[in-house]
Design a protein around this motif. Structure first.
Motif, mmCIF file in Angstrom:
data_model
loop_
_atom_site.group_PDB
_atom_site.id
_atom_site.type_symbol
_atom_site.label_atom_id
_atom_site.label_comp_id
_atom_site.label_asym_id
_atom_site.label_seq_id
_atom_site.Cartn_x
_atom_site.Cartn_y
_atom_site.Cartn_z
ATOM 1 N N ALA A 97 0.804 -1.218 0.000
ATOM 2 C CA ALA A 97 0.000 0.000 0.000
ATOM 3 C C ALA A 97 0.841 1.275 0.000
ATOM 4 N N GLU A 98 2.162 1.143 -0.036
ATOM 5 C CA GLU A 98 2.996 2.340 -0.111
ATOM 6 C C GLU A 98 2.751 3.026 -1.459
ATOM 7 N N GLY A 99 2.241 4.217 -1.447
ATOM 8 C CA GLY A 99 1.898 4.916 -2.681
ATOM 9 C C GLY A 99 0.537 4.553 -3.223
ATOM 10 N N GLY A 100 -0.158 3.603 -2.580
ATOM 11 C CA GLY A 100 -1.502 3.216 -3.016
ATOM 12 C C GLY A 100 -1.525 1.868 -3.714
ATOM 13 N N CYS A 101 -2.490 1.042 -3.359
ATOM 14 C CA CYS A 101 -2.628 -0.279 -3.988
ATOM 15 C C CYS A 101 -4.100 -0.663 -4.003
ATOM 16 N N ALA A 102 -4.564 -1.160 -5.144
ATOM 17 C CA ALA A 102 -5.965 -1.554 -5.290
ATOM 18 C C ALA A 102 -6.282 -2.753 -4.404
ATOM 19 N N SER A 103 -7.508 -2.808 -3.923
ATOM 20 C CA SER A 103 -7.942 -3.905 -3.059
ATOM 21 C C SER A 103 -7.775 -5.264 -3.736
ATOM 22 N N SER A 104 -8.061 -5.327 -5.020
ATOM 23 C CA SER A 104 -7.952 -6.592 -5.738
ATOM 24 C C SER A 104 -6.517 -7.107 -5.759
ATOM 25 N N VAL A 105 -5.558 -6.202 -5.875
ATOM 26 C CA VAL A 105 -4.145 -6.596 -5.889
ATOM 27 C C VAL A 105 -3.717 -7.089 -4.512
ATOM 28 N N ILE A 106 -4.158 -6.389 -3.491
ATOM 29 C CA ILE A 106 -3.832 -6.816 -2.127
ATOM 30 C C ILE A 106 -4.439 -8.188 -1.856
ATOM 31 N N ASN A 109 -2.415 -10.958 -3.542
ATOM 32 C CA ASN A 109 -1.139 -11.231 -2.889
ATOM 33 C C ASN A 109 -1.324 -11.919 -1.538
ATOM 34 N N VAL A 110 -2.274 -11.439 -0.749
ATOM 35 C CA VAL A 110 -2.494 -12.038 0.570
ATOM 36 C C VAL A 110 -2.935 -13.492 0.433
ATOM 37 N N THR A 111 -3.777 -13.765 -0.540
ATOM 38 C CA THR A 111 -4.206 -15.148 -0.775
ATOM 39 C C THR A 111 -3.014 -16.046 -1.072
ATOM 40 N N GLU A 112 -2.068 -15.546 -1.835
ATOM 41 C CA GLU A 112 -0.868 -16.320 -2.142
ATOM 42 C C GLU A 112 0.007 -16.485 -0.904
ATOM 43 N N TRP A 113 0.124 -15.431 -0.089
ATOM 44 C CA TRP A 113 0.932 -15.525 1.136
ATOM 45 C C TRP A 113 0.338 -16.520 2.119
ATOM 46 N N MET A 114 -0.989 -16.683 2.077
ATOM 47 C CA MET A 114 -1.663 -17.597 2.989
ATOM 48 C C MET A 114 -1.721 -19.026 2.459
ATOM 49 N N ARG A 115 -1.096 -19.249 1.338
ATOM 50 C CA ARG A 115 -1.170 -20.575 0.728
ATOM 51 C C ARG A 115 -0.626 -21.656 1.658
ATOM 52 N N ASP A 116 0.436 -21.342 2.386
ATOM 53 C CA ASP A 116 1.044 -22.317 3.292
ATOM 54 C C ASP A 116 0.558 -22.165 4.734
ATOM 55 N N ASN A 117 -0.026 -21.044 5.039
ATOM 56 C CA ASN A 117 -0.513 -20.790 6.395
ATOM 57 C C ASN A 117 -1.904 -20.177 6.308
ATOM 58 N N ARG A 118 -2.903 -21.027 6.321
ATOM 59 C CA ARG A 118 -4.276 -20.555 6.177
ATOM 60 C C ARG A 118 -4.676 -19.716 7.386
ATOM 61 N N SER A 119 -5.562 -18.756 7.136
ATOM 62 C CA SER A 119 -5.965 -17.829 8.174
ATOM 63 C C SER A 119 -7.481 -17.729 8.241
ATOM 64 N N VAL A 120 -7.980 -17.402 9.434
ATOM 65 C CA VAL A 120 -9.420 -17.192 9.592
ATOM 66 C C VAL A 120 -9.810 -15.801 9.094
ATOM 67 N N TYR A 121 -8.807 -14.949 8.841
ATOM 68 C CA TYR A 121 -9.064 -13.578 8.398
ATOM 69 C C TYR A 121 -9.021 -13.491 6.876
ATOM 70 N N ALA A 122 -10.017 -12.851 6.312
ATOM 71 C CA ALA A 122 -10.011 -12.569 4.881
ATOM 72 C C ALA A 122 -9.068 -11.397 4.624
ATOM 73 N N MET A 124 -9.434 -8.528 3.167
ATOM 74 C CA MET A 124 -9.976 -7.212 3.470
ATOM 75 C C MET A 124 -10.206 -7.020 4.968
ATOM 76 N N THR A 125 -10.385 -8.117 5.703
ATOM 77 C CA THR A 125 -10.485 -8.014 7.155
ATOM 78 C C THR A 125 -9.163 -7.536 7.736
ATOM 79 N N LEU A 126 -8.071 -8.059 7.222
ATOM 80 C CA LEU A 126 -6.748 -7.615 7.667
ATOM 81 C C LEU A 126 -6.532 -6.142 7.334
ATOM 82 N N CYS A 127 -7.014 -5.723 6.174
ATOM 83 C CA CYS A 127 -6.906 -4.302 5.804
ATOM 84 C C CYS A 127 -7.695 -3.426 6.773
ATOM 85 N N ARG A 128 -8.867 -3.878 7.156
ATOM 86 C CA ARG A 128 -9.681 -3.113 8.099
ATOM 87 C C ARG A 128 -9.005 -3.044 9.466
ATOM 88 N N MET A 129 -8.347 -4.121 9.878
ATOM 89 C CA MET A 129 -7.611 -4.115 11.141
ATOM 90 C C MET A 129 -6.482 -3.089 11.089
#
Length: 275
Positions: A97-106, A109-122, A124-129
């Protein structure tokens, strides 16, 4: 309204009727007077408190906010401490999000980062946090466009089919991310505290992980070969906890492996040993 009916040889009977039909659901509970109820009549008591006596349901406020912790940096660090397994993802979102990033891009990427470590947070939930902690701000694009029909001489609004809000990282959040990426956490624990006595063990484990992803079983077997881990007993899990907490190691489907920061810290640890 009253109706009188007199049958031959009987007393006069008077019937009363109401102009409006009775609606049991129209009773206003806030007007009930408990003192008017008959204590002698069990059918004339109410076992439940009236609406005016019901306690208000407390509203839960966000836990990690600048107002609670005192600053954006403190709130973001507290959020990361409370969610250590999500810290790399949270900091990754801030970086995107440095300089701005679309929600779809985030989200992608987050879905790919969670590939090995699944999370209960979606994602956009992490973005809201992060937003509540003051680390992100949201830019909502226009949902309509003004269009003109030159031929008919009219203007109308055209509704966009898709809207992709843009997240922006705040300066305070970027400063926290830079601090995490500096390696100071690793240095303060592994190189500048009592934990430094295990420097040789850390170097061996990090070099082991740098070669290939490893399971905890083989990591434990490696750490057990060092006499210093015998008394007091230090299991391989202890060293992996420190490496994970300092963002130097991460779990994947293949096993534990070093991060880019871990490789940089491994080289620095090697240089200190050789000096």
């Amino acid at each position: 309204m009253a109706y009188t009916s007199t049958a031959p040889g009987e007393e006069t009977l008077t019937l009363y009727a109401f102009d409006d039909e009775f609606d049991p659901l129209a009773v206003d509970d806030t007007d009930i007077n408990q003192e008017w109820m008959d204590d002698e009549n069990p059918y004339d008591t109410i076992d439940y408190p009236t609406l005016r006596n019901m306690p208000e349901v407390p509203q839960r406020d966000a836990v990690f906010t600048p107002a609670r912790q005192g600053s954006v940096g403190a709130a973001l660090r507290a959020l990361c401490r409370q969610n250590p397994s999500h810290r790399r993802i949270l900091m990754g979102i801030v970086g995107l999000a440095e300089g701005g990033c679309a929600s779809s891009v985030i989200a992608e990427n987050v879905t790919e980062w969670m590939r090995d470590n699944r999370s209960v947070y979606a994602p956009m939930t992490l973005c809201r946090m992060l937003e509540r902690a003051g680390a992100l701000t949201l830019e909502m694009p226009e949902t309509t466009e003004v269009a003109e029909d030159v031929e008919d001489g009219v203007a109308y609004l055209s509704i966009k089919e898709t809207v992709d809000p843009v997240w922006h990282a705040t300066d305070e959040a970027l400063a926290v991310r830079r601090d995490y990426e500096s390696g100071d956490g690793f240095r303060s624990i592994v190189m500048e505290s009592e934990e430094a006595r295990y420097g040789e063990v850390y170097a061996a484990v990090m070099g082991f992980l740098d070669e290939a992803p490893r399971s905890m079983t083989v990591i434990e077997a490696l750490t057990d070969t060092f006499p210093i881990t015998k008394s007091p007993k230090r299991y391989g899990q202890h060293f992996m906890d420190v490496l994970q907490a300092t963002d130097c190691a991460v779990w994947t489907r293949e096993g534990w492996k070093l991060t880019d920061l871990g490789r940089a810290m491994f080289a620095e640890l090697q240089a200190v040993k050789e000096a």
